[in-house]
Scaffold this motif. Structure first.
Motif, mmCIF file in Angstrom:
data_model
loop_
_atom_site.group_PDB
_atom_site.id
_atom_site.type_symbol
_atom_site.label_atom_id
_atom_site.label_comp_id
_atom_site.label_asym_id
_atom_site.label_seq_id
_atom_site.Cartn_x
_atom_site.Cartn_y
_atom_site.Cartn_z
ATOM 1 N N GLU A 28 0.865 -1.185 0.000
ATOM 2 C CA GLU A 28 0.000 0.000 0.000
ATOM 3 C C GLU A 28 0.891 1.220 0.000
ATOM 4 O OE1 GLU A 28 -2.712 -0.094 3.238
ATOM 5 O OE2 GLU A 28 -4.043 -1.533 2.274
ATOM 6 N N ILE A 29 0.703 2.072 -0.972
ATOM 7 C CA ILE A 29 1.510 3.289 -1.035
ATOM 8 C C ILE A 29 0.610 4.477 -0.728
ATOM 9 C CG2 ILE A 29 3.048 4.690 -2.453
ATOM 10 C CD1 ILE A 29 3.451 2.167 -4.212
ATOM 11 N N PRO A 30 0.852 5.164 0.387
ATOM 12 C CA PRO A 30 -0.013 6.278 0.746
ATOM 13 C C PRO A 30 0.187 7.468 -0.197
ATOM 14 C CG PRO A 30 1.459 5.663 2.550
ATOM 15 C CD PRO A 30 1.935 4.954 1.337
ATOM 16 N N GLU A 31 -0.850 8.245 -0.311
ATOM 17 C CA GLU A 31 -0.786 9.437 -1.157
ATOM 18 C C GLU A 31 0.238 10.422 -0.599
ATOM 19 O OE1 GLU A 31 -4.232 12.016 -0.999
ATOM 20 O OE2 GLU A 31 -4.122 12.256 -3.171
ATOM 21 N N GLY A 32 0.988 11.049 -1.521
ATOM 22 C CA GLY A 32 1.868 12.144 -1.125
ATOM 23 C C GLY A 32 3.225 11.743 -0.605
ATOM 24 N N VAL A 33 3.599 10.462 -0.738
ATOM 25 C CA VAL A 33 4.934 10.100 -0.279
ATOM 26 C C VAL A 33 5.925 10.136 -1.438
ATOM 27 C CG1 VAL A 33 4.106 8.626 1.590
ATOM 28 C CG2 VAL A 33 4.592 7.621 -0.664
ATOM 29 N N LEU A 34 7.200 10.276 -1.056
ATOM 30 C CA LEU A 34 8.288 10.145 -2.022
ATOM 31 C C LEU A 34 8.995 8.847 -1.631
ATOM 32 C CD1 LEU A 34 10.085 11.138 -4.245
ATOM 33 C CD2 LEU A 34 11.023 12.854 -2.732
ATOM 34 N N MET A 35 8.697 7.789 -2.386
ATOM 35 C CA MET A 35 9.104 6.459 -1.945
ATOM 36 C C MET A 35 10.203 5.855 -2.802
ATOM 37 S SD MET A 35 6.796 3.037 -1.460
ATOM 38 C CE MET A 35 7.048 2.159 -2.983
ATOM 39 N N ALA A 36 11.180 5.248 -2.132
ATOM 40 C CA ALA A 36 12.224 4.512 -2.836
ATOM 41 C C ALA A 36 11.900 3.026 -2.787
ATOM 42 C CB ALA A 36 13.572 4.762 -2.179
ATOM 43 N N ILE A 37 12.111 2.348 -3.915
ATOM 44 C CA ILE A 37 12.079 0.887 -3.900
ATOM 45 C C ILE A 37 13.521 0.433 -3.973
ATOM 46 C CG2 ILE A 37 11.291 -1.201 -5.062
ATOM 47 C CD1 ILE A 37 9.064 0.421 -6.313
ATOM 48 N N VAL A 38 13.995 -0.263 -2.939
ATOM 49 C CA VAL A 38 15.378 -0.716 -2.947
ATOM 50 C C VAL A 38 15.432 -2.235 -2.863
ATOM 51 C CG1 VAL A 38 16.272 1.409 -1.921
ATOM 52 C CG2 VAL A 38 15.617 -0.487 -0.441
ATOM 53 N N GLY A 39 16.538 -2.762 -3.342
ATOM 54 C CA GLY A 39 16.734 -4.207 -3.335
ATOM 55 C C GLY A 39 17.879 -4.545 -4.264
ATOM 56 N N PRO A 40 18.448 -5.745 -4.132
ATOM 57 C CA PRO A 40 19.591 -6.115 -4.972
ATOM 58 C C PRO A 40 19.188 -6.298 -6.437
ATOM 59 C CG PRO A 40 18.873 -7.968 -3.646
ATOM 60 C CD PRO A 40 18.076 -6.796 -3.199
ATOM 61 N N ASN A 41 20.176 -6.476 -7.293
ATOM 62 C CA ASN A 41 19.885 -6.756 -8.703
ATOM 63 C C ASN A 41 19.044 -8.020 -8.810
ATOM 64 O OD1 ASN A 41 21.399 -4.606 -9.585
ATOM 65 N ND2 ASN A 41 23.284 -5.821 -9.717
ATOM 66 N N GLY A 42 18.057 -7.988 -9.685
ATOM 67 C CA GLY A 42 17.220 -9.174 -9.847
ATOM 68 C C GLY A 42 16.164 -9.320 -8.766
#
Lengths: 245, 375
Positions: A28-42
């Protein structure tokens, strides 16, 4: 504080061949956030974005944008693909690429007019590329090409922005310029979701973060969940970052 | 008949006019659609489609027993489309790359087509002779109805191109993004591919299975060299294609026994060669000239800067120094020194050189610029 949910992902599972790339993602991504998706390659970061946007077909799961299926909410969403996903030797100009951001609202057959051109020029100005509007796109630097892609998404005037590694291969000046634009978007109440690689800058740039490695590891405010524990769970090694308070 | 006679006859002689019009229209429509094939990096698709059309021609003949060109081309169209969709199927359903899929379908269909052709030739049917003209084409067999067909297809293609221009352009540049905007990319894709198949099939009679892909690619490749705008590229490719058709026909008509298809392709190749060499921005020639000029300028500036560093240590900037000092400096040659003298930056006196006022000023400007861009 009760926030609207901008993007909701349920039980999303995606596989390219036999191996699942994303497994049972709930998000769930709330309205108005500046969100990073992080994780290793693949880890499936790009795949997650592409599945939300309907570019890839998931095996199972559903995505809603403000409570409705994506197909009905398309106009609320803008996408910045990875810079390397297109051929920059294509015979066209910077302005022309940015104009493409207006094609969605124009629909089939209708040509862009003065109004669309004006919007594109404004977006070019916002990313500091107005002087390069007539430039053939192959003659732009990597950072400039990235700005052009950003401008193309800005023209869409969306509520939710998905960006696939917008900082890849750009210099420090461009990185700052881009992050300032992203922060401005957030200030205007937009939701911005960014696939990000540089863990050091996460606390400085973003207020929300999702850890992803095929499965969702964690999601929430950076200040609560951006810690060694989650990083270790995501990257598999004992990852230490010092978070500045 | 020489070329001049050809151009006099082309307006009065019915057969010559028909053939010339046919090859010109064919060249134009192939150039237009070829631009899209080239930009999608599907250059080989044309080759695969044209080869895939061969069994269709043979099967159409086996079924009808007649050599009516429209029937045979219909057969070509069907088997060309089948080949195209098999290629797409192979690419999406297996791990094979598209070049493998193209090569596979190309040789498979062509082999099967050749098999059928030899089978037909062994049959006691007087009608069978001449089917092999579809291998290398025979423009001389074009009649007015063929030209009308070409003109109609070209006209429809032009209308579709104008209507869906924006959709074609964005799909070519960024297919994923196009999808997110809500366009049905599959529809646009099939539309483009279908027209490419149509153009190829139309050209089989004139240029033939084997050389058809050159008609598609050569004008587009040549046009790409001259422009950075998609619309200009498409128009230029159409013009190059049309001229290849006309010149090719003219040459083959004025020289006895030269078959038209290969000559048209060779003329198109001349356009390509000329464009590769002489295009101002992308051509090899001007690129090389720019490269050499840049290098020379840099050498000159580097030498001047070196001299400046030496001269700076003296109160009098024009204090003479021996030329020997310069020998330790890599960019230095006698030639560069002479050029500096010609530009009035340096004066020579025997084995000694000294910087002039102007040379000193220029060098110090260079120096400041360099420092500034380093910051």
């Amino acid at each position: 504080m009760k926030q609207n949910i901008a993007v909701k992902v349920d039980d999303l599972t995606v596989a390219y061949n036999y191996k699942p790339v994303l497994w049972d993602i709930d998000l769930e991504i709330p309205e108005g956030v500046l969100m990073a998706i992080v994780g290793p390659n693949g880890a499936g970061k790009s795949t997650l974005i592409k599945s939300i946007l309907g570019i890839l077909k998931p095996i199972a799961g559903s995505v809603t944008i403000y409570g409705k299926p994506y197909e009905e909410q398309r106009k609320l969403v803008a996408y910045v693909p990875q810079k390397g996903s297109v051929d920059w030797d294509f015979p066209t100009t910077a302005l022309d690429v940015v104009m493409m951001g207006t094609y969605g609202s124009l629909g089939w057959i209708k040509r862009p007019k003065q109004k669309e051109k004006k919007a594109a020029l404004e977006a070019l100005e916002k990313v500091g590329m107005l002087a390069f509007k007539g430039r053939q796109i192959s003659q732009l630097s990597g950072g400039q090409q990235q700005r052009i892609f950003l401008a193309r998404a800005l023209v869409q005037n969306a509520s939710i922005y998905f960006m696939d590694e917008p900082f890849q291969g750009v210099d420090a000046t461009t990185e700052i310029a881009i992050i300032n634009i992203l922060k401005e978007l957030r200030k205007a109440g937009k939701t911005v979701i960014v696939v990000h690689h540089d863990l050091q800058t996460v606390p400085e740039y973003f207020d929300w973060v999702t850890f992803l490695n095929v499965k969702k590891i964690a999601t929430g405010p950076v200040k609560d969940i951006f810690n060694d524990d989650n990083l270790t769970k995501t990257y598999g090694i004992n990852y230490k970052v010092s978070i500045q308070e | 008949m020489d070329i001049q006679e050809y151009f006099r006859l082309v307006f009065s002689d019915y057969t010559l006019r028909t053939i010339t019009l046919g090859t010109a229209i064919l060249g134009a429509v192939c150039g237009m659609l070829g631009s899209f094939a080239v930009l999608r990096k599907q250059s080989l698709l044309g080759d695969a489609i044209s080869h895939a059309a061969l069994p269709g021609i043979a099967i159409a003949f086996l079924i009808t027993g007649a050599k009516d060109s429209n029937t045979l081309l219909l057969g070509a169209l069907v088997s060309g489309l089948v080949g195209t969709f098999w290629i797409r199927g192979i690419v999406t359903k297996t791990h094979l790359k598209s070049d493998t899929a193209l090569g596979l379908i190309l040789s498979l269909f062509f082999g099967f087509g050749m098999l059928l052709l030899t089978f037909i030739q062994k049959q006691p049917n007087a009608n069978q002779a001449g089917l092999d003209k579809y291998l290398f084409g025979q423009a001389a067999t074009l009649v007015e109805s063929d030209v009308w067909l070409m003109a109609t297809v070209t006209g429809v293609c032009l209308i579709v191109l104008l209507l869906f221009w924006k959709e074609f352009k964005i799909l070519l540049f960024d297919a994923d993004y196009t999808k997110t905007l809500g366009f049905n990319t599959k529809f646009i894709d099939i539309l483009i591919t279908t027209f490419i198949v149509l153009a190829i099939v139309l050209g089989l009679q004139t240029v033939g299975v084997v050389l058809m892909s050159a008609m598609l690619l050569a004008p587009a490749a040549a046009a790409r060299q001259w422009t950075n705008s998609l619309s200009t590229m498409v128009i230029l490719a159409a013009v190059f294609g049309a001229f290849s058709g006309v010149f090719g026909t003219a040459i083959s008509a004025s020289q006895n026994n030269l078959s038209t298809g290969p000559v048209i392709v060779l003329v198109a190749a001349v356009f390509v060669l000329f464009s590769f060499v002489f295009s101002p921005s992308r051509g090899v020639l001007f690129k090389q000239i720019r490269f050499i000029k840049n290098r020379r300028d840099l050498e000159l500036h580097k030498t001047l800067a070196f001299m400046y560093n030496i001269a700076e240590t003296h109160d009098n900037i024009s204090h003479p120094h021996t030329i020997k000092i310069l020998n330790n400096f890599q960019g230095f040659t006698r030639g560069t020194l002479q050029k500096l003298v010609d530009k009035n930056y340096v004066t020579l006196d025997g084995n000694m050189w000294s910087l002039t006022e102007e040379g000193f000023k220029t060098a110090s400007n260079l120096y400041n610029q360099q420092n500034k861009s380093d910051e």
